[in-house]
Design a protein around this motif. Structure first.
Motif, PDB file in Angstrom:
ATOM      1  N   SER A   1       0.686  -1.076  -0.065  1.00 40.75           N
ATOM      2  CA  SER A   1       0.102   0.155  -0.012  1.00 40.75           C
ATOM      3  C   SER A   1       0.941   1.322   0.005  1.00 40.75           C
ATOM      4  O   SER A   1       0.328   2.248  -0.405  1.00 40.75           O
ATOM      5  N   ILE A   2       2.128   1.140   0.255  1.00 36.99           N
ATOM      6  CA  ILE A   2       2.847   2.184   0.277  1.00 36.99           C
ATOM      7  C   ILE A   2       4.514   1.692  -0.030  1.00 36.99           C
ATOM      8  O   ILE A   2       4.653   0.611   0.128  1.00 36.99           O
ATOM      9  N   THR A   3       5.173   2.943  -0.210  1.00 40.93           N
ATOM     10  CA  THR A   3       6.795   2.398  -0.387  1.00 40.93           C
ATOM     11  C   THR A   3       7.457   2.924   0.956  1.00 40.93           C
ATOM     12  O   THR A   3       7.110   4.153   1.435  1.00 40.93           O
ATOM     13  N   GLU A   4       8.380   1.888   1.349  1.00 43.35           N
ATOM     14  CA  GLU A   4       9.116   2.183   2.662  1.00 43.35           C
ATOM     15  C   GLU A   4      10.662   1.897   2.268  1.00 43.35           C
ATOM     16  O   GLU A   4      10.915   0.986   1.865  1.00 43.35           O
ATOM     17  N   LEU A   5      11.356   3.068   2.660  1.00 40.38           N
ATOM     18  CA  LEU A   5      12.733   2.982   2.439  1.00 40.38           C
ATOM     19  C   LEU A   5      13.213   2.887   3.935  1.00 40.38           C
ATOM     20  O   LEU A   5      12.954   3.767   4.666  1.00 40.38           O
ATOM     21  N   ARG A   6      13.944   1.819   4.098  1.00 44.42           N
ATOM     22  CA  ARG A   6      14.485   1.685   5.591  1.00 44.42           C
ATOM     23  C   ARG A   6      16.075   2.187   5.352  1.00 44.42           C
ATOM     24  O   ARG A   6      16.761   1.788   4.541  1.00 44.42           O
ATOM     25  N   ILE A   7      16.309   3.039   6.439  1.00 46.73           N
ATOM     26  CA  ILE A   7      17.716   3.673   6.409  1.00 46.73           C
ATOM     27  C   ILE A   7      18.324   3.447   7.618  1.00 46.73           C
ATOM     28  O   ILE A   7      17.870   3.462   8.750  1.00 46.73           O
ATOM     29  N   LYS A   8      19.736   2.768   7.310  1.00 43.98           N
ATOM     30  CA  LYS A   8      20.472   2.469   8.690  1.00 43.98           C
ATOM     31  C   LYS A   8      21.782   3.184   8.830  1.00 43.98           C
ATOM     32  O   LYS A   8      22.414   3.434   7.709  1.00 43.98           O
ATOM     33  N   PHE A   9      21.983   3.646   9.936  1.00 37.92           N
ATOM     34  CA  PHE A   9      23.483   4.437  10.126  1.00 37.92           C
ATOM     35  C   PHE A   9      24.374   3.304  10.340  1.00 37.92           C
ATOM     36  O   PHE A   9      24.232   2.156  11.149  1.00 37.92           O
ATOM     37  N   ILE A  10      25.455   3.333   9.688  1.00 34.79           N
ATOM     38  CA  ILE A  10      26.491   2.377  10.044  1.00 34.79           C
ATOM     39  C   ILE A  10      27.794   3.107  10.977  1.00 34.79           C
ATOM     40  O   ILE A  10      28.037   2.616  11.990  1.00 34.79           O
ATOM     41  N   LYS A  11      28.267   3.930  10.216  1.00 35.04           N
ATOM     42  CA  LYS A  11      29.375   4.671  11.112  1.00 35.04           C
ATOM     43  C   LYS A  11      29.629   6.069  10.632  1.00 35.04           C
ATOM     44  O   LYS A  11      29.160   6.373   9.642  1.00 35.04           O
ATOM     45  N   ARG A  12      30.221   6.658  11.701  1.00 36.12           N
ATOM     46  CA  ARG A  12      30.831   8.000  11.016  1.00 36.12           C
ATOM     47  C   ARG A  12      31.928   7.936  10.514  1.00 36.12           C
ATOM     48  O   ARG A  12      33.092   7.133  10.881  1.00 36.12           O
ATOM     49  N   LEU A  13      32.273   8.450   9.228  1.00 34.48           N
ATOM     50  CA  LEU A  13      33.552   8.385   8.773  1.00 34.48           C
ATOM     51  C   LEU A  13      34.504   9.534   9.104  1.00 34.48           C
ATOM     52  O   LEU A  13      34.061  10.644   9.415  1.00 34.48           O
ATOM     53  N   GLU A  14      35.829   8.920   9.333  1.00 32.77           N
ATOM     54  CA  GLU A  14      36.644  10.109   9.867  1.00 32.77           C
ATOM     55  C   GLU A  14      37.206  10.635   8.584  1.00 32.77           C
ATOM     56  O   GLU A  14      37.404  10.136   7.483  1.00 32.77           O
ATOM     57  N   ASP A  15      37.698  11.953   8.830  1.00 33.27           N
ATOM     58  CA  ASP A  15      38.090  12.768   7.847  1.00 33.27           C
ATOM     59  C   ASP A  15      39.502  12.364   7.337  1.00 33.27           C
ATOM     60  O   ASP A  15      40.205  11.907   8.237  1.00 33.27           O
ATOM     61  N   ALA A  16      39.889  11.747   6.445  1.00 31.01           N
ATOM     62  CA  ALA A  16      41.251  11.534   6.009  1.00 31.01           C
ATOM     63  C   ALA A  16      42.002  12.680   5.495  1.00 31.01           C
ATOM     64  O   ALA A  16      41.809  13.237   4.500  1.00 31.01           O
ATOM     65  N   ILE A  17      43.110  12.600   6.422  1.00 27.75           N
ATOM     66  CA  ILE A  17      44.032  14.009   5.813  1.00 27.75           C
ATOM     67  C   ILE A  17      44.899  13.356   5.231  1.00 27.75           C
ATOM     68  O   ILE A  17      45.822  12.550   5.373  1.00 27.75           O
ATOM     69  N   PRO A  18      45.364  13.961   4.041  1.00 23.18           N
ATOM     70  CA  PRO A  18      46.432  13.578   3.271  1.00 23.18           C
ATOM     71  C   PRO A  18      47.704  13.619   4.047  1.00 23.18           C
ATOM     72  O   PRO A  18      47.970  14.500   4.722  1.00 23.18           O
ATOM     73  N   ALA A  19      48.395  12.684   3.708  1.00 19.55           N
ATOM     74  CA  ALA A  19      49.800  12.530   4.277  1.00 19.55           C
ATOM     75  C   ALA A  19      50.642  13.950   4.295  1.00 19.55           C
ATOM     76  O   ALA A  19      50.694  14.460   3.300  1.00 19.55           O
ATOM     77  N   GLY A  20      51.360  14.094   5.166  1.00 16.99           N
ATOM     78  CA  GLY A  20      51.972  15.351   5.313  1.00 16.99           C
ATOM     79  C   GLY A  20      51.518  16.726   5.623  1.00 16.99           C
ATOM     80  O   GLY A  20      51.923  17.740   5.787  1.00 16.99           O
ATOM     81  N   GLU A  21      50.130  16.765   5.838  1.00 17.50           N
ATOM     82  CA  GLU A  21      49.539  17.739   6.260  1.00 17.50           C
ATOM     83  C   GLU A  21      48.746  17.670   7.633  1.00 17.50           C
ATOM     84  O   GLU A  21      48.427  16.635   8.131  1.00 17.50           O
ATOM     85  N   ASP A  22      48.687  18.604   8.358  1.00 14.12           N
ATOM     86  CA  ASP A  22      48.233  18.462   9.467  1.00 14.12           C
ATOM     87  C   ASP A  22      46.643  18.735   9.961  1.00 14.12           C
ATOM     88  O   ASP A  22      46.273  19.704   9.102  1.00 14.12           O
TER      89      ASP A  22
END
Lengths: 178, 194
Positions: free
Chosen positions: A157-178
């Motif tokens: 009768s309806i469309t249901e989209l189930r959304i699941k949180f997995i994890k927070r992604l960490e910022d990937a800082i390029p090597a050599g930068e702070d």
């Protein structure tokens, strides 16, 4: 309200053109791939590409900042549906842990005019949406997954989209930068 | 064909089929970004399947045709009281005005008849919506993604009994060249004589 005959809002497109273009894309995929699983995957992949770019547009238009929690995220996703598809899905069925919820809607511009033939039962016609959500959220350091648990096109009768949180992604800082 | 068709779509049909609902007015809108990004995926997908610009154009045109075929009934039922056009010029004017207004929010800029070939007409549009965010790479300068829209027009003309080939060119923005079959022109002349 636009008066008949006046120019559509230049930032809008006739939804039938959109509906039929998406329909033509899906049927092209059905012809190009041998099985529906591959079509579902391809739709998801295309959605991902769209989401990755759409999030910029979303942030620019809404000026929204960081989400406080996943409930906040849910509301922002809801806003996204309103902004980009003109529909407002209902946020519901939260899991006790608060890491999973559903979006429910009965019609969308993607599925207008659509009826699935019997041999396409495995087709997730709107699977592009799961890709859009994954791509858009990934760009704001959220790893989520989503799937259709009910589908209007398959007799629910309806469309249901189930959304699941997995994890927070960490910022990937390029090597050599702070 | 109709009985076949019904046999194919049966069990899973939603409780209310699209034919039970009244026809919408067609004023629904979606965000331009949504459409533009979808179209971009469509172009990229086609591009990955081919190795030359003409092949890409052909594919995009074919997908446009699929959209066009589905628009015919929608527009003639809604705008023309279920009556199809039978005269060539009226058909072209219908496309330039009614169809364009419905799909793109405004009429096409111009409709012209070629001086040197009576089979050829031009529909001119300065900035088709599909080209708005597309920058054509230098090595593919002949590519005009509005061939998608040309496909829409071609399918509508063909399915309405006006056999024609429609192509998209970079000229005054985008010019769609509509080249009718000889017999379409002859038939139209005959009708005029009556």
């Amino acid at each position: 309200m636009a008066r008949p005959g006046t120019r559509l809002d230049s930032k809008k497109v006739n939804s039938e053109l959109f509906t039929l273009t998406y329909g033509a894309l899906v049927s092209q995929l059905m012809r190009d791939y041998e099985n529906v699983d591959d079509v579902n995957k391809q739709l998801e992949r295309m959605g991902y590409n769209i989401g990755v770019r759409l999030i910029e547009d979303y942030l620019a238009k809404t000026g929204s900042g960081r989400c406080y929690d996943f409930r906040d995220t849910a509301e922002k996703i809801q806003t996204g549906f309103r902004l980009y598809l003109g529909i407002t899905p209902v946020i519901t069925n939260w899991s006790p842990a608060g890491d999973e919820f559903s979006l429910q809607f009965d019609s969308s511009p993607l599925t207008e005019f659509v009826e699935l033939p019997d041999h396409c039962l495995g087709l997730k016609y709107c699977n592009v949406l799961t890709g859009v959500l994954r791509g858009a959220c990934e760009m704001v350091q959220l790893d989520i997954t989503s799937m259709f648990v009910q589908d209007h096109l398959k007799g629910d009768s309806i469309t249901e989209l189930r959304i699941k949180f997995i994890k927070r992604l960490e910022d990937a800082i390029p090597a050599g930068e702070d | 064909m109709s009985s076949n068709y019904v046999a194919v779509i049966s069990q899973v049909r939603p409780k209310t089929s699209i034919l039970d609902k009244s026809l919408s007015k067609g004023r629904g809108e979606v965000n331009l970004s949504t459409f533009a990004l979808l179209f971009s995926e469509l172009v990229q997908y086609c591009q990955n399947k081919v190795c030359s610009v003409p092949e890409l154009q052909t594919r995009l045109g074919e997908i446009g045709q699929e959209v066009g075929v589905k628009l015919i009934d929608l527009y003639f039922v809604r705008e023309k009281n279920c009556k199809r056009e039978t005269k060539l010029l009226n058909m072209l004017i219908f496309i330039k005005t009614t169809l364009w207004k419905g799909l793109f929010g405004r009429e096409a800029d111009k409709l012209e008849h070629a001086n040197d070939d009576e089979r050829i007409y031009y529909i001119i549009e300065k900035e088709p919506v599909v080209n708005k965010f597309i920058s054509v790479p230098k090595d593919k300068s002949s590519l005009n993604c509005a061939i998608f829209i040309a496909g829409i027009v071609e399918a509508i003309l063909n399915s309405c009994g006006f056999a024609a080939k429609v192509t998209a060119h970079w000229h005054k923005g985008t010019t769609y060249m509509v080249q009718f079959d000889e017999n379409v022109i002859a038939r139209d002349k005959q009708m005029e004589e009556r």
